[in-house]
Design a protein around this motif. Structure first.
Motif, PDB file in Angstrom:
ATOM      1  N   LYS A  54       0.836  -1.216   0.000  1.00 47.01           N
ATOM      2  CA  LYS A  54       0.000   0.000   0.000  1.00 47.01           C
ATOM      3  C   LYS A  54       0.863   1.255   0.000  1.00 47.01           C
ATOM      4  CE  LYS A  54      -3.663  -1.835   2.761  1.00 47.01           C
ATOM      5  NZ  LYS A  54      -3.978  -1.750   4.182  1.00 47.01           N
ATOM      6  N   MET A  55       1.833   1.289   0.909  1.00 50.83           N
ATOM      7  CA  MET A  55       2.640   2.494   1.075  1.00 50.83           C
ATOM      8  C   MET A  55       3.350   2.891  -0.218  1.00 50.83           C
ATOM      9  SD  MET A  55       5.605   3.136   3.887  1.00 50.83           S
ATOM     10  CE  MET A  55       4.492   3.113   5.266  1.00 50.83           C
ATOM     11  N   PHE A  56       3.838   1.893  -0.957  1.00 48.20           N
ATOM     12  CA  PHE A  56       4.584   2.200  -2.170  1.00 48.20           C
ATOM     13  C   PHE A  56       3.747   2.011  -3.435  1.00 48.20           C
ATOM     14  CE2 PHE A  56       7.824   1.365   1.036  1.00 48.20           C
ATOM     15  CZ  PHE A  56       8.582   2.521   0.916  1.00 48.20           C
ATOM     16  N   GLY A  57       2.419   1.813  -3.247  1.00 47.98           N
ATOM     17  CA  GLY A  57       1.524   1.672  -4.386  1.00 47.98           C
ATOM     18  C   GLY A  57       1.963   0.576  -5.342  1.00 47.98           C
ATOM     19  N   LEU A  58       2.356  -0.581  -4.782  1.00 53.36           N
ATOM     20  CA  LEU A  58       2.881  -1.656  -5.625  1.00 53.36           C
ATOM     21  C   LEU A  58       1.754  -2.504  -6.200  1.00 53.36           C
ATOM     22  CD1 LEU A  58       5.763  -2.805  -3.246  1.00 53.36           C
ATOM     23  CD2 LEU A  58       5.933  -1.219  -5.178  1.00 53.36           C
ATOM     24  N   ASN A  59       2.028  -3.080  -7.345  1.00 52.06           N
ATOM     25  CA  ASN A  59       1.068  -3.964  -7.980  1.00 52.06           C
ATOM     26  C   ASN A  59       1.610  -5.400  -7.937  1.00 52.06           C
ATOM     27  OD1 ASN A  59      -0.723  -5.286  -9.568  1.00 52.06           O
ATOM     28  ND2 ASN A  59      -0.567  -3.879 -11.316  1.00 52.06           N
ATOM     29  N   PRO A  60       0.966  -6.266  -7.142  1.00 53.05           N
ATOM     30  CA  PRO A  60       1.494  -7.627  -6.981  1.00 53.05           C
ATOM     31  C   PRO A  60       1.771  -8.366  -8.289  1.00 53.05           C
ATOM     32  CG  PRO A  60      -0.208  -7.224  -5.377  1.00 53.05           C
ATOM     33  CD  PRO A  60      -0.198  -6.020  -6.282  1.00 53.05           C
ATOM     34  N   SER A  61       1.052  -8.014  -9.354  1.00 53.82           N
ATOM     35  CA  SER A  61       1.315  -8.732 -10.609  1.00 53.82           C
ATOM     36  C   SER A  61       2.665  -8.338 -11.217  1.00 53.82           C
ATOM     37  CB  SER A  61       0.176  -8.508 -11.602  1.00 53.82           C
ATOM     38  OG  SER A  61       0.101  -7.136 -11.916  1.00 53.82           O
ATOM     39  N   ASP A  62       3.254  -7.246 -10.709  1.00 57.06           N
ATOM     40  CA  ASP A  62       4.585  -6.840 -11.196  1.00 57.06           C
ATOM     41  C   ASP A  62       5.729  -7.570 -10.489  1.00 57.06           C
ATOM     42  OD1 ASP A  62       3.443  -4.974 -12.852  1.00 57.06           O
ATOM     43  OD2 ASP A  62       3.704  -3.295 -11.459  1.00 57.06           O
ATOM     44  N   PHE A  63       5.440  -8.207  -9.352  1.00 58.90           N
ATOM     45  CA  PHE A  63       6.521  -8.776  -8.543  1.00 58.90           C
ATOM     46  C   PHE A  63       7.416  -9.754  -9.321  1.00 58.90           C
ATOM     47  CE2 PHE A  63       3.804  -8.064  -4.466  1.00 58.90           C
ATOM     48  CZ  PHE A  63       4.120  -6.716  -4.502  1.00 58.90           C
ATOM     49  N   PRO A  64       6.835 -10.698 -10.082  1.00 60.04           N
ATOM     50  CA  PRO A  64       7.704 -11.645 -10.797  1.00 60.04           C
ATOM     51  C   PRO A  64       8.618 -10.948 -11.814  1.00 60.04           C
ATOM     52  CG  PRO A  64       5.423 -12.403 -10.785  1.00 60.04           C
ATOM     53  CD  PRO A  64       5.415 -10.997 -10.276  1.00 60.04           C
ATOM     54  N   ARG A  65       8.173  -9.832 -12.355  1.00 62.59           N
ATOM     55  CA  ARG A  65       9.002  -9.110 -13.325  1.00 62.59           C
ATOM     56  C   ARG A  65      10.071  -8.288 -12.605  1.00 62.59           C
ATOM     57  NH1 ARG A  65       6.113  -4.175 -15.505  1.00 62.59           N
ATOM     58  NH2 ARG A  65       7.022  -3.443 -13.547  1.00 62.59           N
ATOM     59  N   ASP A  66       9.676  -7.609 -11.523  1.00 59.58           N
ATOM     60  CA  ASP A  66      10.612  -6.718 -10.822  1.00 59.58           C
ATOM     61  C   ASP A  66      11.595  -7.471  -9.921  1.00 59.58           C
ATOM     62  OD1 ASP A  66       9.338  -4.662 -12.048  1.00 59.58           O
ATOM     63  OD2 ASP A  66       8.116  -4.075 -10.311  1.00 59.58           O
ATOM     64  N   PHE A  67      11.149  -8.569  -9.362  1.00 62.26           N
ATOM     65  CA  PHE A  67      12.005  -9.308  -8.422  1.00 62.26           C
ATOM     66  C   PHE A  67      11.994 -10.803  -8.746  1.00 62.26           C
ATOM     67  CE2 PHE A  67       9.938  -5.695  -6.255  1.00 62.26           C
ATOM     68  CZ  PHE A  67      11.058  -4.911  -6.003  1.00 62.26           C
ATOM     69  N   PRO A  68      12.454 -11.166  -9.966  1.00 66.57           N
ATOM     70  CA  PRO A  68      12.341 -12.577 -10.373  1.00 66.57           C
ATOM     71  C   PRO A  68      13.040 -13.545  -9.417  1.00 66.57           C
ATOM     72  CG  PRO A  68      13.754 -11.329 -11.882  1.00 66.57           C
ATOM     73  CD  PRO A  68      13.057 -10.333 -11.007  1.00 66.57           C
ATOM     74  N   ASN A  69      14.221 -13.187  -8.939  1.00 65.64           N
ATOM     75  CA  ASN A  69      14.950 -14.131  -8.078  1.00 65.64           C
ATOM     76  C   ASN A  69      14.324 -14.227  -6.697  1.00 65.64           C
ATOM     77  OD1 ASN A  69      16.641 -14.567 -10.197  1.00 65.64           O
ATOM     78  ND2 ASN A  69      18.418 -13.514  -9.319  1.00 65.64           N
ATOM     79  N   THR A  70      13.893 -13.094  -6.155  1.00 68.13           N
ATOM     80  CA  THR A  70      13.243 -13.108  -4.843  1.00 68.13           C
ATOM     81  C   THR A  70      11.992 -13.981  -4.896  1.00 68.13           C
ATOM     82  OG1 THR A  70      14.022 -10.858  -4.474  1.00 68.13           O
ATOM     83  CG2 THR A  70      12.311 -11.646  -2.997  1.00 68.13           C
ATOM     84  N   GLU A  71      11.213 -13.830  -5.982  1.00 73.71           N
ATOM     85  CA  GLU A  71       9.989 -14.620  -6.113  1.00 73.71           C
ATOM     86  C   GLU A  71      10.308 -16.107  -6.280  1.00 73.71           C
ATOM     87  OE1 GLU A  71       6.441 -13.457  -6.231  1.00 73.71           O
ATOM     88  OE2 GLU A  71       7.568 -12.067  -4.986  1.00 73.71           O
ATOM     89  N   TYR A  72      11.353 -16.384  -7.071  1.00 71.07           N
ATOM     90  CA  TYR A  72      11.781 -17.770  -7.296  1.00 71.07           C
ATOM     91  C   TYR A  72      12.159 -18.418  -5.955  1.00 71.07           C
ATOM     92  CZ  TYR A  72      14.634 -21.708  -8.923  1.00 71.07           C
ATOM     93  OH  TYR A  72      15.154 -22.957  -9.130  1.00 71.07           O
ATOM     94  N   VAL A  73      12.988 -17.712  -5.206  1.00 67.78           N
ATOM     95  CA  VAL A  73      13.474 -18.250  -3.937  1.00 67.78           C
ATOM     96  C   VAL A  73      12.334 -18.367  -2.919  1.00 67.78           C
ATOM     97  CG1 VAL A  73      14.997 -17.783  -1.965  1.00 67.78           C
ATOM     98  CG2 VAL A  73      15.860 -17.479  -4.303  1.00 67.78           C
TER      99      VAL A  73
END
Ligand code: PLP
Length: 387
Positions: A331-350
């Motif tokens: 919420k604070m950073f107005g993030l869109n969860p569907s962007d997570f795999p694109r923005d943080f591929p390794n974090t999501e993988y791990v």
């Protein structure tokens, strides 16, 4: 192997008779709050890490918050850090009115990918906050040179890394400050407690104020005069009791033994899991001394293996849910969860595969062998089910 009755936790403290005695001596003395044992602990920690100063505070989170402030992080600034950590590391940035800039991690060490830091640097960037995940240091050489080039301060989150080394130097001696935690799951405990290490006299002096309500106790001419104090800035009470410090000091005596036990268990796991299908062991990069705060594997069918191991009374854990996934941050950073795999591929993988197995010095050989047997049993059952 037969199921054990009691859950084996992923980590826990080990209190000795000497610890009891040390605490008892403080309780019988005149000084319960921040006092002579705190000073002794600070001396010991600073010399162990190889820096000029150490300062104990109430917990590791306070250590991070105060260290960032003492290093000049202020409202409007940005701090580059990892999303793959305990939320306290990022919260400490927010407490200072600054914002976090998350950079993706390395798939094999789960540490901040230092190769991605430079492109995240902007006008507002003030600091880099690396977290030495599980007890393996980040790439401190590269992080140090990026910081130097862009005039940024480095504050290390060393909560996992007491005793860890990079190129023969201790974690907590690379940044302008290092921040330790002495929570019971960490390498040594005070019950609750934290500390900041620094080589900077300026940072140290500011921290002295920040720990004590912002009071400069010898502002007007020296500590000899009882009424010479001045409140210079707004801060809280971040003291820690001498009771806790006595426990910490006594625990410090066994740090090398604790580190050795942790390493032995990690080695045994590595040896036992070598070549097993469906599981990837943690790696240690060259030039690093791992402090083994936690032992994390990647499992292809993590959720099912996790459930199986929990059913066998093994306290496996997931460290961590990426910080950006917590609703406060989304919420604070107005993030869109569907962007997570694109923005943080390794974090999501791990995140989808990681699991911490029990690892603590008091674990018996039977405990370790029980975990190994059950991991193998679980993997076998899952492969059968899949095929
Ligand atoms: C434990 C921990 C902290 C916070 O320490 P506390 O003493 O619990 O406040 C901060 N960062 C990391 C990575 C931790 O594991």
């Amino acid at each position: 192997m037969q199921k054990r009755d009691k859950t084996l936790p992923y980590g826990r403290h080990w209190i000795s008779e000497a610890d009891f005695e040390a605490v008892k001596r403080v309780l019988e003395s005149d000084f319960l709050t921040l006092g002579p044992r705190a000073a002794k602990f600070e001396e010991k920690l600073a010399s162990y890490i190889g820096v000029k100063h150490a300062l104990v505070v109430g917990n590791g989170t306070a250590a991070l918050e105060l260290a960032l402030r003492a290093c000049g992080v202020k409202p409007g600034d940005k701090v580059i850090t990892t999303p793959f950590s305990f939320v306290a590391s990022s919260n400490a940035v927010l407490f200072n009115g600054a914002s976090v800039e998350f950079v993706d991690i390395e798939k094999d060490t789960f540490n901040l990918d230092s190769g991605l830091i430079e492109e995240a640097v902007s006008e507002q960037t003030k600091a880099i906050l690396p977290v030495h995940f599980a007890g393996q240091t980040c790439e401190m050489q590269q992080i140090g040179s990026i910081a130097k080039k862009h005039d940024l301060v480095v504050v290390e989150d060393t909560a996992h890394a007491l005793g860890a080394e990079f190129e023969g130097k201790k974690a907590g001696s690379f940044g302008k400050a290092g921040c330790f935690s002495f929570h019971p799951v960490k390498h040594i405990t005070m019950g609750e407690g934290g500390a900041i290490t620094t080589d900077s006299q300026e940072v140290f002096e500011r921290l002295l104020l920040l720990r004590w309500h912002g009071i400069d106790r010898d502002a007007k001419g020296g500590r000899g005069i009882g009424f010479a104090d001045d409140v210079k800035e707004l801060s809280r009470n971040h003291r820690v009791s001498d009771i806790a410090c006595a426990l910490g000091l006594s625990q410090f005596e066994r740090l090398e033994e604790f580190l050795q036990k942790r390493e032995e268990i990690a080695k045994r796991y590595n040896e036992a899991f070598e070549g097993l299908e469906g599981i990837t062991m943690p790696i240690t990069k060259p030039g690093r001394k791992h402090a083994w705060h936690i032992y994390c594997v990647l499992a292809e069918q993590r959720d099912r293996l996790f459930k199986f191991l929990r059913e066998q009374n093994i306290g496996v854990n997931v460290h961590y849910t990426p910080i950006y996934r917590h609703s406060l941050y989304t919420k604070m950073f107005g993030l869109n969860p569907s962007d997570f795999p694109r923005d943080f591929p390794n974090t999501e993988y791990v995140f989808k595969r990681i699991m911490a197995l029990p690892l603590f010095p008091k674990m018996s050989n039977q405990d370790t062998e029980y975990v190994i047997a059950k991991v193998k049993e679980g993997l076998k059952a899952l492969t059968r089910r899949k095929g």
